[in-house]
Design an enzyme around this catalytic site. Structure first.
Site, PDB file in Angstrom:
ATOM      1  N   ASP A  95       0.834  -1.237   0.065  1.00  0.00           N
ATOM      2  CA  ASP A  95      -0.127  -0.156   0.126  1.00  0.00           C
ATOM      3  C   ASP A  95       0.889   1.329   0.024  1.00  0.00           C
ATOM      4  OD1 ASP A  95       1.170   0.143   2.601  1.00  0.00           O
ATOM      5  OD2 ASP A  95      -0.691  -0.829   3.435  1.00  0.00           O
ATOM      6  N   GLU A 117      -0.849  -9.021  -1.328  1.00  0.00           N
ATOM      7  CA  GLU A 117      -1.308  -8.468  -0.138  1.00  0.00           C
ATOM      8  C   GLU A 117      -2.462  -7.683  -0.546  1.00  0.00           C
ATOM      9  OE1 GLU A 117       1.655  -7.860   3.220  1.00  0.00           O
ATOM     10  OE2 GLU A 117       0.817  -5.709   3.063  1.00  0.00           O
ATOM     11  N   GLU A 131      -2.200   5.155   3.449  1.00  0.00           N
ATOM     12  CA  GLU A 131      -1.947   3.597   3.067  1.00  0.00           C
ATOM     13  C   GLU A 131      -3.482   2.852   2.786  1.00  0.00           C
ATOM     14  OE1 GLU A 131      -0.226   4.889   5.453  1.00  0.00           O
ATOM     15  OE2 GLU A 131       2.022   4.237   5.314  1.00  0.00           O
ATOM     16  N   HIS A 204       7.271   3.831  13.665  1.00  0.00           N
ATOM     17  CA  HIS A 204       7.424   4.712  12.439  1.00  0.00           C
ATOM     18  C   HIS A 204       6.012   5.232  11.439  1.00  0.00           C
ATOM     19  CE1 HIS A 204       6.521   0.853  10.471  1.00  0.00           C
ATOM     20  NE2 HIS A 204       6.361   1.694   9.350  1.00  0.00           N
ATOM     21  N   ARG A 206       2.953   7.437  10.206  1.00  0.00           N
ATOM     22  CA  ARG A 206       2.615   8.473  10.222  1.00  0.00           C
ATOM     23  C   ARG A 206       1.730   9.124  11.113  1.00  0.00           C
ATOM     24  NH1 ARG A 206       3.536  12.181   5.415  1.00  0.00           N
ATOM     25  NH2 ARG A 206       4.253  10.154   4.444  1.00  0.00           N
ATOM     26  N   HIS A 236      13.864   4.022  12.856  1.00  0.00           N
ATOM     27  CA  HIS A 236      13.585   3.725  11.448  1.00  0.00           C
ATOM     28  C   HIS A 236      14.565   4.528  10.527  1.00  0.00           C
ATOM     29  CE1 HIS A 236      10.678   4.089   7.923  1.00  0.00           C
ATOM     30  NE2 HIS A 236      10.432   3.157   8.264  1.00  0.00           N
TER      31      HIS A 236
END
Length: 376
Positions: A95, A117, A131, A204, A206, A236
């Site tokens: 994504d 996926e 995502e 990590h 957002r 990260h």
């Protein structure tokens, strides 16, 4: 289609991890793919993921603060490559903005599109953003949708996607099995009252930037004062996120700040931990198979199977709640032991050969340039 040409889009480390088994399985079917490396994660080394034996094309589209702009840059750059290389099918994974850009480029060129996926849903476009919106859009465009679980496939069917849906398992489990051997693993440890308690932390997403990182750090700094607790914080690759996290936990003797780790090194660290705290999707898939208890630092998860397995729990993103949950599990050895029973909610580690076989069968049944899903 005996000589079909396939392109795999790889922009991030998780995409490289999860598409490496697919590339090898396609090659075993006589469909050795072209790797289109977008550059979203700069410095991505194909050799580190057993992908150095494949033909590859770099796009040099480094990740940007605005993922929408990045997706459009990938789309534009990929369109030129696809036209020159005579590609018949594009395969994207997950994504990311690289995946979305690759999907849009495929449809713009009238090519077949497959999504590895597919069907993951948090059912909230804000968590995670972008995502959730990316994967919904990719699934609407795809001809072949490889859903890791039956629940993912049910999501796709409820949405009425035009493409062909198959439950294959998650290729991340294939990659994990390559590192650690046959899965699931046996129970790893029996926690003893006087044993040091090892906590492994990554963050990590957002949605956890800014205040989210600060709240997590407050909890870790609190827990660092507990006798017998050691905390490893893995940074990260995003330098802004890494620097912020390192600053927030600086000066705590019980907290060790680690640089970004390779997949192999991170899995080793997971296996040594008594408890994970993370917002990582890949770790939500790997932790059950490894038998590592996990607290999911998210408001929503698109991987409810990890929760249903008993290996993972959602964690309220509040310092007091985080610290209290960790202390409660540390006291209740039976509950932690129950979370440490290895399970396999995301497949059996043989997803990539299924995907390659389904891809080959699809191409044998269809002529190129006649994709069945909607155009962008």
């Amino acid at each position: 289609m005996a000589h079909a040409s396939i392109a795999l889009v790889i922009g991030t480390r998780p995409e490289a991890i999860k598409l490496s088994p697919v590339a090898r399985a396609l090659a075993a079917q006589g469909l050795k793919p072209l790797l289109i490396v977008t550059g979203q994660h700069p410095g991505l080394e194909l050799a580190g993921h057993d992908l150095d034996g494949f033909d590859s094309v770099p796009l040099c589209c480094e990740g940007l603060p605005d993922p929408t702009i990045h997706a459009d840059l990938v789309r534009s750059a990929m369109t030129r490559v696809l036209a020159l290389r005579g590609i018949d099918m594009v395969i994207v994974q997950g994504d990311t903005s690289s995946a979305l850009g690759g999907a849009l480029a495929a449809r713009e060129q009238g090519l077949f599109l497959a999504h590895v996926e597919a069907g993951l849903r948090s059912h909230d476009p804000r968590f995670p953003w972008p995502e959730e919106e990316n994967r919904v859009q990719i699934d609407r465009l795809a001809d072949l949708l490889f859903a890791p679980t039956a629940g993912n496939a049910a999501n796709l069917r409820r949405e009425g996607v035009a493409g062909e849906v198959h439950v294959t398992g998650n290729t991340g489990i294939d990659a994990l099995a390559t590192l650690v051997g046959p899965l699931p693993l046996k129970k790893r440890f029996r926690l003893l009252p006087k044993r040091k308690f090892q906590l492994l932390v990554t963050c990590h997403r957002r949605e956890n930037w800014g205040d989210g990182l600060a709240r997590l750090a407050d909890a870790l700094n609190d827990l660092a004062g507990d006798r017998g607790v050691t905390i490893d914080v893995v940074l990260h690759p995003n330098p802004t996120v890494a620097q912020a996290m390192a600053e927030l936990v600086r000066g705590q003797e019980a907290i060790r700040v680690l640089p970004p780790l390779s997949h192999d090194a991170l899995v080793t660290a997971m296996r040594r931990a008594d408890l994970l705290i993370s917002d990582s999707g890949g770790m939500q898939e790997e932790a059950p198979a490894l038998g590592v208890p996990m607290l999911v630092l998210r408001r929503r998860t698109e991987r409810p199977e990890a929760l249903a397995s008993g290996n993972a729990r959602m964690l309220e993103p509040d310092p007091k709640s985080i610290a209290a949950t960790v202390r409660a599990l540390r006291r209740d050895h039976r509950e932690l032991e129950a979370m440490a029973r290895p399970t396999m909610p995301f497949g059996d580690g043989r997803s990539a050969p299924r995907i390659a076989g389904l891809t080959r069968a699809w191409l044998d049944r269809h002529s190129a340039r006649e994709p069945v899903a909607g155009v962008a």
